[in-house]
Design a protein around this motif. Structure first.
Motif, PDB file in Angstrom:
ATOM      1  N   ALA A   1       0.948  -1.308   0.018  1.00 55.25           N
ATOM      2  CA  ALA A   1      -0.145  -0.219   0.060  1.00 55.25           C
ATOM      3  C   ALA A   1       0.902   1.037   0.023  1.00 55.25           C
ATOM      4  O   ALA A   1       0.557   2.243  -0.729  1.00 55.25           O
ATOM      5  CB  ALA A   1      -0.837   0.048   1.138  1.00 55.25           C
ATOM      6  N   ARG A   2       1.862   1.342   0.935  1.00 56.31           N
ATOM      7  CA  ARG A   2       2.716   2.415   0.816  1.00 56.31           C
ATOM      8  C   ARG A   2       3.468   2.561  -0.403  1.00 56.31           C
ATOM      9  O   ARG A   2       3.741   3.762  -0.973  1.00 56.31           O
ATOM     10  CB  ARG A   2       3.998   2.225   1.863  1.00 56.31           C
ATOM     11  CG  ARG A   2       4.803   3.499   2.063  1.00 56.31           C
ATOM     12  CD  ARG A   2       5.661   3.466   3.381  1.00 56.31           C
ATOM     13  NE  ARG A   2       6.305   2.006   3.289  1.00 56.31           N
ATOM     14  CZ  ARG A   2       6.382   1.115   4.208  1.00 56.31           C
ATOM     15  NH1 ARG A   2       5.101   0.887   4.859  1.00 56.31           N
ATOM     16  NH2 ARG A   2       7.072  -0.048   4.224  1.00 56.31           N
ATOM     17  N   PHE A   3       3.901   1.567  -1.125  1.00 57.34           N
ATOM     18  CA  PHE A   3       4.449   1.622  -2.453  1.00 57.34           C
ATOM     19  C   PHE A   3       3.688   2.140  -3.662  1.00 57.34           C
ATOM     20  O   PHE A   3       3.676   2.993  -4.448  1.00 57.34           O
ATOM     21  CB  PHE A   3       4.952   0.302  -3.106  1.00 57.34           C
ATOM     22  CG  PHE A   3       5.517   0.062  -4.205  1.00 57.34           C
ATOM     23  CD1 PHE A   3       7.006   0.573  -4.565  1.00 57.34           C
ATOM     24  CD2 PHE A   3       5.008  -0.624  -5.344  1.00 57.34           C
ATOM     25  CE1 PHE A   3       7.469   0.550  -5.444  1.00 57.34           C
ATOM     26  CE2 PHE A   3       5.704  -0.520  -6.520  1.00 57.34           C
ATOM     27  CZ  PHE A   3       6.967  -0.075  -6.796  1.00 57.34           C
ATOM     28  N   LEU A   4       2.425   1.669  -3.587  1.00 56.59           N
ATOM     29  CA  LEU A   4       1.299   2.109  -4.612  1.00 56.59           C
ATOM     30  C   LEU A   4       1.023   3.568  -4.239  1.00 56.59           C
ATOM     31  O   LEU A   4       0.820   4.553  -4.996  1.00 56.59           O
ATOM     32  CB  LEU A   4      -0.138   1.107  -4.356  1.00 56.59           C
ATOM     33  CG  LEU A   4      -0.014  -0.169  -4.903  1.00 56.59           C
ATOM     34  CD1 LEU A   4      -1.007  -0.886  -4.390  1.00 56.59           C
ATOM     35  CD2 LEU A   4       0.381  -0.351  -6.255  1.00 56.59           C
ATOM     36  N   THR A   5       1.043   4.188  -3.002  1.00 58.15           N
ATOM     37  CA  THR A   5       0.693   5.562  -2.580  1.00 58.15           C
ATOM     38  C   THR A   5       1.898   6.417  -3.194  1.00 58.15           C
ATOM     39  O   THR A   5       1.349   7.307  -3.694  1.00 58.15           O
ATOM     40  CB  THR A   5       0.434   5.682  -1.122  1.00 58.15           C
ATOM     41  OG1 THR A   5      -0.449   4.675  -0.646  1.00 58.15           O
ATOM     42  CG2 THR A   5       0.316   7.136  -0.674  1.00 58.15           C
ATOM     43  N   LYS A   6       2.896   5.836  -3.024  1.00 62.33           N
ATOM     44  CA  LYS A   6       4.051   6.629  -3.526  1.00 62.33           C
ATOM     45  C   LYS A   6       4.090   6.781  -5.009  1.00 62.33           C
ATOM     46  O   LYS A   6       4.164   7.922  -5.782  1.00 62.33           O
ATOM     47  CB  LYS A   6       5.262   6.026  -3.084  1.00 62.33           C
ATOM     48  CG  LYS A   6       5.775   6.131  -1.561  1.00 62.33           C
ATOM     49  CD  LYS A   6       7.005   5.400  -1.315  1.00 62.33           C
ATOM     50  CE  LYS A   6       6.944   5.479   0.223  1.00 62.33           C
ATOM     51  NZ  LYS A   6       8.454   5.037   0.604  1.00 62.33           N
ATOM     52  N   LEU A   7       3.655   5.777  -5.804  1.00 63.54           N
ATOM     53  CA  LEU A   7       3.637   5.932  -7.102  1.00 63.54           C
ATOM     54  C   LEU A   7       2.268   6.732  -7.709  1.00 63.54           C
ATOM     55  O   LEU A   7       2.486   7.532  -8.617  1.00 63.54           O
ATOM     56  CB  LEU A   7       3.094   4.522  -7.794  1.00 63.54           C
ATOM     57  CG  LEU A   7       4.395   3.494  -7.818  1.00 63.54           C
ATOM     58  CD1 LEU A   7       3.742   2.100  -8.535  1.00 63.54           C
ATOM     59  CD2 LEU A   7       5.337   3.867  -8.770  1.00 63.54           C
ATOM     60  N   GLY A   8       1.271   6.910  -6.857  1.00 65.46           N
ATOM     61  CA  GLY A   8       0.354   7.839  -6.701  1.00 65.46           C
ATOM     62  C   GLY A   8       0.513   9.166  -6.644  1.00 65.46           C
ATOM     63  O   GLY A   8      -0.201  10.039  -7.441  1.00 65.46           O
ATOM     64  N   ARG A   9       1.382   9.394  -5.912  1.00 68.32           N
ATOM     65  CA  ARG A   9       2.043  10.895  -5.702  1.00 68.32           C
ATOM     66  C   ARG A   9       2.810  11.385  -7.021  1.00 68.32           C
ATOM     67  O   ARG A   9       2.857  12.406  -7.376  1.00 68.32           O
ATOM     68  CB  ARG A   9       2.825  10.859  -4.474  1.00 68.32           C
ATOM     69  CG  ARG A   9       1.899  10.899  -3.379  1.00 68.32           C
ATOM     70  CD  ARG A   9       3.029  11.032  -2.099  1.00 68.32           C
ATOM     71  NE  ARG A   9       2.358  10.706  -0.963  1.00 68.32           N
ATOM     72  CZ  ARG A   9       2.788   9.943   0.111  1.00 68.32           C
ATOM     73  NH1 ARG A   9       4.054   9.624  -0.044  1.00 68.32           N
ATOM     74  NH2 ARG A   9       2.148   9.492   1.172  1.00 68.32           N
ATOM     75  N   MET A  10       3.373  10.251  -7.813  1.00 69.68           N
ATOM     76  CA  MET A  10       4.017  10.669  -9.021  1.00 69.68           C
ATOM     77  C   MET A  10       3.398  10.499 -10.206  1.00 69.68           C
ATOM     78  O   MET A  10       3.703  11.460 -11.173  1.00 69.68           O
ATOM     79  CB  MET A  10       5.193   9.600  -9.198  1.00 69.68           C
ATOM     80  CG  MET A  10       6.153   9.864 -10.257  1.00 69.68           C
ATOM     81  SD  MET A  10       7.507   8.724 -10.118  1.00 69.68           S
ATOM     82  CE  MET A  10       6.514   7.076 -10.421  1.00 69.68           C
ATOM     83  N   ALA A  11       2.291   9.765 -10.418  1.00 67.86           N
ATOM     84  CA  ALA A  11       1.374   9.662 -11.734  1.00 67.86           C
ATOM     85  C   ALA A  11       0.007   9.557 -11.205  1.00 67.86           C
ATOM     86  O   ALA A  11      -0.212   9.010 -10.259  1.00 67.86           O
ATOM     87  CB  ALA A  11       2.221   8.670 -12.365  1.00 67.86           C
ATOM     88  N   ARG A  12      -0.561   9.478 -12.506  1.00 67.14           N
ATOM     89  CA  ARG A  12      -2.149   8.771 -12.382  1.00 67.14           C
ATOM     90  C   ARG A  12      -1.673   7.152 -12.623  1.00 67.14           C
ATOM     91  O   ARG A  12      -1.323   7.097 -13.658  1.00 67.14           O
ATOM     92  CB  ARG A  12      -3.213   9.395 -13.500  1.00 67.14           C
ATOM     93  CG  ARG A  12      -4.357   8.755 -13.232  1.00 67.14           C
ATOM     94  CD  ARG A  12      -5.386   9.121 -14.453  1.00 67.14           C
ATOM     95  NE  ARG A  12      -5.275   8.794 -15.564  1.00 67.14           N
ATOM     96  CZ  ARG A  12      -6.131   8.504 -16.641  1.00 67.14           C
ATOM     97  NH1 ARG A  12      -7.454   8.633 -16.087  1.00 67.14           N
ATOM     98  NH2 ARG A  12      -5.890   8.160 -17.849  1.00 67.14           N
TER      99      ARG A  12
END
Length: 442
Positions: free
Chosen positions: A48-59
């Protein structure tokens, strides 16, 4: 981040589960490896933390390939061509015209095939912990030895439901009971033992080395230095064979992407995407080329006469137009008493070839068919390039009412159930070297 809602994209008759989250300035499609479940992924604090970080960078566009997770399950074994079509369906569903493809482990294979086939839809290609070929051969000594395949499959089947792979897949967290418990559940939520076995057997047959030189998008190959599941030589091979690809070796020994140093990996992705301008050309793409020619057309003309022969050819033209449309292909042009056709992938081309062969037989004729997958130059409605020339030469090697195909075609349809018999290696006029050719079994 709250768990995103799961939606479904239609890919033919199948439903592909996907989620969309994040508000970054570019689209990033995340193609996971092996077994996945977009719902249960969020139950892991690390994932979840990894996906959240991706979501801060991109859609972020996050999906389960067919046969796994929340997507339709009982679908048999999917080919790389079909898996790449899952990407197409999801991008269409979310309205993404162009995206960064982030392929992890097995997900790198489908992303690579998609990037070569649809260059206009890929701004950047990022591969992490991927390998272009899974099983060892003399010309690829970085794979799993053939004698190790069955013991590996037997081991995970015997231990299904347990976190059997963590000590090699994620050594940094292998001794954490909470991680082990979640990972064992994640595998069970992702696939049944039988489905996991089928997918694994298909993966062991993957070989997309011939596709790598065709990829045009700016490419970044990321690999953890001491990855135990996927030796670093695989990353070096990929980076050496994709034109102008960049290799970034980062510290660590975790193959599973959301364990280890997440920040370093995501920083590499962000720096690459922000700093690189897409150079993909829509004038070149991976295509499957099919040449068809009527056997003995001159003899038929002299026997039937002009009017009867013209009527036969008109009916053939009608059949070809109807069939090529049904299988998602395109008629490029007539070639005397034959055709040059193109398809997005080899499975559809072979299915078309079998069907049109039956139509031609009912007309009292025979045909030769040759199929090859390779890079083509697109000039308006026409196609050119070495791949077109090779397909024409392969057709000339086909027996009457037979379908001849290249090694590349055979490799890309692994998992389709199609069978081939070897025609041996042939010299193709005007093409360097010898080419292993195969005949599609009836």
């Amino acid at each position: 981040m709250p768990r995103p809602k799961t939606h479904y994209a239609n890919c033919g008759d199948l439903n592909i589960a996907y989620q969309v989250f994040g508000d970054g300035p570019f689209d990033l499609l995340f193609a996971q490896g092996w077994l996945t479940n977009v719902e249960y992924a969020w139950e892991s604090p690390d994932y979840a933390r990894f996906l959240t970080k991706l979501g801060r960078m991109a859609r972020v566009i996050f999906f389960d390939k067919r046969g796994t997770g929340m997507s339709d399950r009982d679908v048999g074994v999917a080919t790389l061509e079909q898996r790449s079509e899952d990407i197409n369906a999801v991008l269409d569903a979310v309205g993404s015209e162009k995206a960064v493809l982030f392929g992890v482990s097995e997900g790198g294979a489908m992303c690579s095939v998609f990037a070569a086939t649809y260059p206009e839809r890929v701004s950047h290609l990022i591969l992490n912990g991927s390998r272009p070929k899974y099983v060892w051969t003399e010309d690829y000594p970085y794979g799993v030895k053939p004698e190790e395949v069955e013991p590996q499959i037997a081991s995970f089947l015997e231990n299904w439901g347990e976190p059997f792979a963590l000590k090699d897949g994620a050594p940094s967290v292998a001794d954490d009971p909470a991680v082990a418990d979640w990972f064992a559940s994640y595998l069970r939520f992702s696939a049944s033992p039988r489905a996991a076995e089928q997918i694994t057997r298909m993966n062991y047959q993957i070989d997309y080395r011939d596709i790598l030189p065709i990829i045009q998008a700016p490419a970044l190959v990321i690999h953890r230095e001491h990855d135990l599941w996927c030796p670093i030589e695989n990353a070096r091979f990929i980076a050496d064979n994709i034109p102008n690809a960049k290799l970034r070796v980062i510290p660590g020994n975790d193959h599973i992407v959301w364990y280890g140093d997440q920040d370093r990996l995501i920083a590499e992705i962000k720096e690459f995407v922000v700093g690189e301008t897409s150079g993909a050309s829509v004038d070149r793409a991976l295509k499957t080329i099919l040449f068809l020619d009527i056997v003995g057309s001159t003899d038929h003309l002299s026997t039937m006469g002009d009017e009867r022969w013209k009527s036969i050819l008109e009916q053939l033209d009608l059949n070809v137009g109807r069939r090529v449309s049904a299988f998602g292909g395109r008629r490029i042009k007539h070639t005397g008493d034959g055709y040059l056709l193109s398809f997005s992938g080899p499975t559809r081309a072979i299915e078309f070839a079998k069907t049109i062969g039956e139509d031609i037989d009912r007309l009292g004729l025979q045909c030769q068919i040759g199929i090859h997958t390779g890079e083509c130059e697109m000039r308006g409605e026409d196609l050119s390039g070495l791949a077109v020339h090779i397909a024409a030469r392969i057709m000339s090697e086909a027996a009457p009412q037979a379908i001849a195909a290249s090694q590349t075609v055979k490799d890309l349809v692994v998992g389709s159930g199609l069978e081939f018999t070897s025609l041996g290696s042939r010299e193709l006029k005007g093409v360097p070297g010898e080419w292993p050719l195969y005949q599609v079994a009836n």
